[in-house]
Design a protein around this motif. Structure first.
Motif, PDB file in Angstrom:
ATOM      1  N   SER A  84      65.670  60.219  52.105  1.00 38.09           N
ATOM      2  CA  SER A  84      65.773  60.901  53.402  1.00 38.09           C
ATOM      3  C   SER A  84      64.700  61.969  53.578  1.00 38.09           C
ATOM      4  O   SER A  84      64.432  62.387  54.706  1.00 38.09           O
ATOM      5  N   GLY A  85      64.100  62.428  52.473  1.00 34.72           N
ATOM      6  CA  GLY A  85      62.927  63.288  52.618  1.00 34.72           C
ATOM      7  C   GLY A  85      63.095  64.729  52.207  1.00 34.72           C
ATOM      8  O   GLY A  85      62.374  65.601  52.696  1.00 34.72           O
ATOM      9  N   LYS A  86      64.007  64.991  51.306  1.00 36.45           N
ATOM     10  CA  LYS A  86      64.176  66.379  50.846  1.00 36.45           C
ATOM     11  C   LYS A  86      62.890  66.896  50.217  1.00 36.45           C
ATOM     12  O   LYS A  86      62.467  68.027  50.482  1.00 36.45           O
ATOM     13  N   GLY A  87      62.260  66.083  49.398  1.00 35.57           N
ATOM     14  CA  GLY A  87      60.997  66.491  48.788  1.00 35.57           C
ATOM     15  C   GLY A  87      59.902  66.694  49.806  1.00 35.57           C
ATOM     16  O   GLY A  87      59.065  67.593  49.673  1.00 35.57           O
ATOM     17  N   ILE A 104      63.644  77.458  44.624  1.00 39.94           N
ATOM     18  CA  ILE A 104      64.128  76.101  44.866  1.00 39.94           C
ATOM     19  C   ILE A 104      65.002  75.669  43.697  1.00 39.94           C
ATOM     20  O   ILE A 104      64.604  75.801  42.535  1.00 39.94           O
ATOM     21  N   SER A 105      66.181  75.165  44.013  1.00 39.28           N
ATOM     22  CA  SER A 105      67.106  74.688  42.984  1.00 39.28           C
ATOM     23  C   SER A 105      67.496  73.250  43.298  1.00 39.28           C
ATOM     24  O   SER A 105      67.823  72.926  44.443  1.00 39.28           O
ATOM     25  N   SER A 106      67.425  72.395  42.288  1.00 43.15           N
ATOM     26  CA  SER A 106      67.836  71.000  42.429  1.00 43.15           C
ATOM     27  C   SER A 106      69.050  70.755  41.546  1.00 43.15           C
ATOM     28  O   SER A 106      69.172  71.354  40.466  1.00 43.15           O
ATOM     29  N   PHE A 107      69.906  69.861  41.984  1.00 43.99           N
ATOM     30  CA  PHE A 107      71.144  69.623  41.249  1.00 43.99           C
ATOM     31  C   PHE A 107      71.277  68.147  40.915  1.00 43.99           C
ATOM     32  O   PHE A 107      71.352  67.298  41.801  1.00 43.99           O
ATOM     33  N   LYS A 108      71.288  67.872  39.624  1.00 48.77           N
ATOM     34  CA  LYS A 108      71.517  66.518  39.118  1.00 48.77           C
ATOM     35  C   LYS A 108      72.948  66.445  38.593  1.00 48.77           C
ATOM     36  O   LYS A 108      73.776  67.296  38.882  1.00 48.77           O
ATOM     37  N   ALA A 109      73.218  65.430  37.770  1.00 50.45           N
ATOM     38  CA  ALA A 109      74.551  65.329  37.165  1.00 50.45           C
ATOM     39  C   ALA A 109      74.814  66.572  36.324  1.00 50.45           C
ATOM     40  O   ALA A 109      73.932  67.034  35.589  1.00 50.45           O
ATOM     41  N   PRO A 110      75.993  67.161  36.418  1.00 42.96           N
ATOM     42  CA  PRO A 110      76.286  68.381  35.666  1.00 42.96           C
ATOM     43  C   PRO A 110      76.266  68.152  34.161  1.00 42.96           C
ATOM     44  O   PRO A 110      76.614  67.073  33.667  1.00 42.96           O
ATOM     45  N   THR A 111      75.827  69.173  33.441  1.00 40.74           N
ATOM     46  CA  THR A 111      75.814  69.121  31.980  1.00 40.74           C
ATOM     47  C   THR A 111      77.232  69.357  31.448  1.00 40.74           C
ATOM     48  O   THR A 111      78.151  69.712  32.188  1.00 40.74           O
ATOM     49  N   GLU A 112      77.401  69.183  30.138  1.00 38.44           N
ATOM     50  CA  GLU A 112      78.712  69.432  29.533  1.00 38.44           C
ATOM     51  C   GLU A 112      79.137  70.883  29.732  1.00 38.44           C
ATOM     52  O   GLU A 112      80.307  71.174  29.993  1.00 38.44           O
ATOM     53  N   VAL A 126      72.602  80.246  40.915  1.00 35.87           N
ATOM     54  CA  VAL A 126      71.252  80.113  41.463  1.00 35.87           C
ATOM     55  C   VAL A 126      71.192  80.431  42.956  1.00 35.87           C
ATOM     56  O   VAL A 126      70.212  80.071  43.624  1.00 35.87           O
ATOM     57  N   THR A 127      72.204  81.087  43.493  1.00 36.82           N
ATOM     58  CA  THR A 127      72.093  81.505  44.892  1.00 36.82           C
ATOM     59  C   THR A 127      70.958  82.516  45.006  1.00 36.82           C
ATOM     60  O   THR A 127      70.690  83.281  44.077  1.00 36.82           O
ATOM     61  N   PRO A 128      70.265  82.527  46.133  1.00 34.29           N
ATOM     62  CA  PRO A 128      69.067  83.370  46.245  1.00 34.29           C
ATOM     63  C   PRO A 128      69.379  84.859  46.161  1.00 34.29           C
ATOM     64  O   PRO A 128      70.403  85.324  46.664  1.00 34.29           O
ATOM     65  N   ALA A 129      68.480  85.575  45.523  1.00 34.65           N
ATOM     66  CA  ALA A 129      68.582  87.030  45.442  1.00 34.65           C
ATOM     67  C   ALA A 129      68.185  87.634  46.784  1.00 34.65           C
ATOM     68  O   ALA A 129      67.535  86.984  47.608  1.00 34.65           O
ATOM     69  N   PRO A 130      68.555  88.886  47.042  1.00 32.79           N
ATOM     70  CA  PRO A 130      68.170  89.535  48.295  1.00 32.79           C
ATOM     71  C   PRO A 130      66.665  89.450  48.547  1.00 32.79           C
ATOM     72  O   PRO A 130      65.858  89.633  47.632  1.00 32.79           O
ATOM     73  N   GLY A 131      66.311  89.125  49.779  1.00 31.06           N
ATOM     74  CA  GLY A 131      64.911  89.025  50.163  1.00 31.06           C
ATOM     75  C   GLY A 131      64.306  87.649  49.998  1.00 31.06           C
ATOM     76  O   GLY A 131      63.196  87.401  50.480  1.00 31.06           O
ATOM     77  N   TYR A 132      65.016  86.748  49.365  1.00 28.65           N
ATOM     78  CA  TYR A 132      64.455  85.432  49.060  1.00 28.65           C
ATOM     79  C   TYR A 132      64.886  84.364  50.057  1.00 28.65           C
ATOM     80  O   TYR A 132      65.960  84.445  50.672  1.00 28.65           O
ATOM     81  N   LEU A 133      64.039  83.366  50.179  1.00 36.67           N
ATOM     82  CA  LEU A 133      64.405  82.113  50.812  1.00 36.67           C
ATOM     83  C   LEU A 133      64.802  81.166  49.687  1.00 36.67           C
ATOM     84  O   LEU A 133      63.954  80.751  48.892  1.00 36.67           O
ATOM     85  N   GLY A 134      66.079  80.872  49.596  1.00 35.19           N
ATOM     86  CA  GLY A 134      66.558  79.924  48.604  1.00 35.19           C
ATOM     87  C   GLY A 134      66.670  78.541  49.229  1.00 35.19           C
ATOM     88  O   GLY A 134      67.035  78.408  50.402  1.00 35.19           O
ATOM     89  N   VAL A 135      66.333  77.516  48.460  1.00 37.65           N
ATOM     90  CA  VAL A 135      66.424  76.143  48.951  1.00 37.65           C
ATOM     91  C   VAL A 135      67.188  75.315  47.935  1.00 37.65           C
ATOM     92  O   VAL A 135      66.857  75.320  46.744  1.00 37.65           O
ATOM     93  N   PHE A 136      68.226  74.636  48.394  1.00 39.07           N
ATOM     94  CA  PHE A 136      68.977  73.710  47.554  1.00 39.07           C
ATOM     95  C   PHE A 136      68.540  72.287  47.891  1.00 39.07           C
ATOM     96  O   PHE A 136      68.763  71.803  49.001  1.00 39.07           O
ATOM     97  N   ASP A 137      67.894  71.628  46.930  1.00 42.46           N
ATOM     98  CA  ASP A 137      67.513  70.224  47.030  1.00 42.46           C
ATOM     99  C   ASP A 137      68.692  69.427  46.482  1.00 42.46           C
ATOM    100  O   ASP A 137      68.805  69.229  45.285  1.00 42.46           O
ATOM    101  N   ARG A 138      69.571  68.968  47.363  1.00 39.90           N
ATOM    102  CA  ARG A 138      70.947  68.603  47.068  1.00 39.90           C
ATOM    103  C   ARG A 138      71.678  69.907  46.740  1.00 39.90           C
ATOM    104  O   ARG A 138      71.062  70.961  46.637  1.00 39.90           O
ATOM    105  N   SER A 139      72.979  69.837  46.578  1.00 45.06           N
ATOM    106  CA  SER A 139      73.700  71.101  46.540  1.00 45.06           C
ATOM    107  C   SER A 139      75.119  70.908  46.034  1.00 45.06           C
ATOM    108  O   SER A 139      75.458  69.878  45.441  1.00 45.06           O
ATOM    109  N   HIS A 140      75.959  71.915  46.323  1.00 48.02           N
ATOM    110  CA  HIS A 140      77.374  71.854  45.982  1.00 48.02           C
ATOM    111  C   HIS A 140      78.079  70.703  46.702  1.00 48.02           C
ATOM    112  O   HIS A 140      79.189  70.323  46.307  1.00 48.02           O
TER     113      HIS A 140
END
Length: 291
Positions: A84-87, A104-112, A126-140
């Motif tokens: 769909s073009g997230k990248g 930028i945070s990407s989420f694959k299969a969760p670890t143990e 990994v939610t963005p700190a104040p002042g930042y633009l955070g991007v979730f490439d896939r997400s919760h």
């Protein structure tokens, strides 16, 4: 071009915001270009034209977070089926702003370790700190999409997660985060074309995974899971925007405009000096004069 002036920061949000009520993804076009009457060439030019404003506002947000102690930040959530073009959005749209203020945070299969915690634990980390633009490439949202389709959690747990997501996003908003959620909406035929294009080009083999076909085989199941997720998590504090994404150039432009609207809506200024500007100028000139 866009049917309203650039100063009307509601136009794109209004056109792409998911309507309230039951969701019918089949009724939402994947190849339309709402709000824009140009083609690819004009669309790419329009995205480039957004760059200076996006960069300026993002820098103001970053400066505000660094200099004033403000809690404000932006979280851009990108969801969509494979191809769909997230990248592409990350490269062409998010790439227009200063990377030092982007996370930028990407989420694959969760670890143990991640599986030993609640599903939102790794997201909160990994939610963005104040002042930042955070991007979730896939997400919760993977935890109510993949988990639902593949039975990775009980129906009762999936139901709990919708409410947990809404509460989590409400907490983010109340803490100063603008949550911008975008579903990159493509058709089945477009996905097939893009997967075949990867197989036809040795330079694109690295982007292809055999598992993509297995996921595609359950297209209808994923569409149903998306429909339910959209209905359950489309809220006033964190609404969904559905971005037609069969045309890559429009997808990139639309997300760019949504991001610009969000930043403009924050009414960002430059932080005032917390020191005596004239005194510091005099000190600097005096130092240079003595050397």
């Amino acid at each position: 071009m866009w049917p309203a002036s650039w100063d009307d920061h509601q136009v794109t949000t209004h056109l792409l915001r998911l309507p309230s009520g039951p969701v019918d993804l089949d009724a939402l076009p994947t190849d339309a270009t709402p709000g824009f009457d140009g083609g690819k060439k004009k669309g790419r030019a329009a995205l480039s034209a957004l760059g200076p404003d996006l960069a300026d506002l993002q820098e103001r947000l970053f400066a505000e977070g660094r200099a004033t102690g403000s809690r404000r930040r932006v979280l851009l959530v990108l969801q969509g089926m494979d191809t769909s073009g997230k990248g592409g959005v990350l490269k062409h749209t998010v790439g227009l702003v200063d990377p030092q203020g982007v996370r930028i945070s990407s989420f694959k299969a969760p670890t143990e370790d991640e599986l030993a915690h609640d599903f939102l634990w790794r997201i909160r980390n990994v939610t963005p700190a104040p002042g930042y633009l955070g991007v979730f490439d896939r997400s919760h949202y993977e935890d109510v999409l993949i988990a639902r389709v593949n039975g990775l959690a009980s129906p009762e747990e999936i139901e709990r997660r919708y409410d947990a997501i809404n509460e989590f996003e409400r907490e983010l908003v109340e803490d100063g985060t603008v949550v911008l959620k975008c579903l990159l909406h493509i058709s089945s035929s477009t996905q097939r074309e893009r997967l075949l294009a990867r197989l036809d080009n040795p330079e694109k083999y690295w982007k292809y995974e055999p598992g993509d076909v297995d996921v595609r085989a359950r297209w209808d199941d994923y569409r149903a899971a998306y429909r339910i997720a959209l209905e359950r998590t489309h809220t006033e504090h964190a609404p969904w925007h559905v971005v037609p994404s069969d045309h890559k150039w429009y997808r990139n432009l639309a997300v760019g405009r949504l991001l610009l609207d969000a930043l403009r809506g924050m009414d960002l200024g430059w932080p005032p000096a917390d020191f005596d500007v004239d005194a510091e100028r005099a000190r600097l000139l005096a130092l240079d004069a003595s050397t």
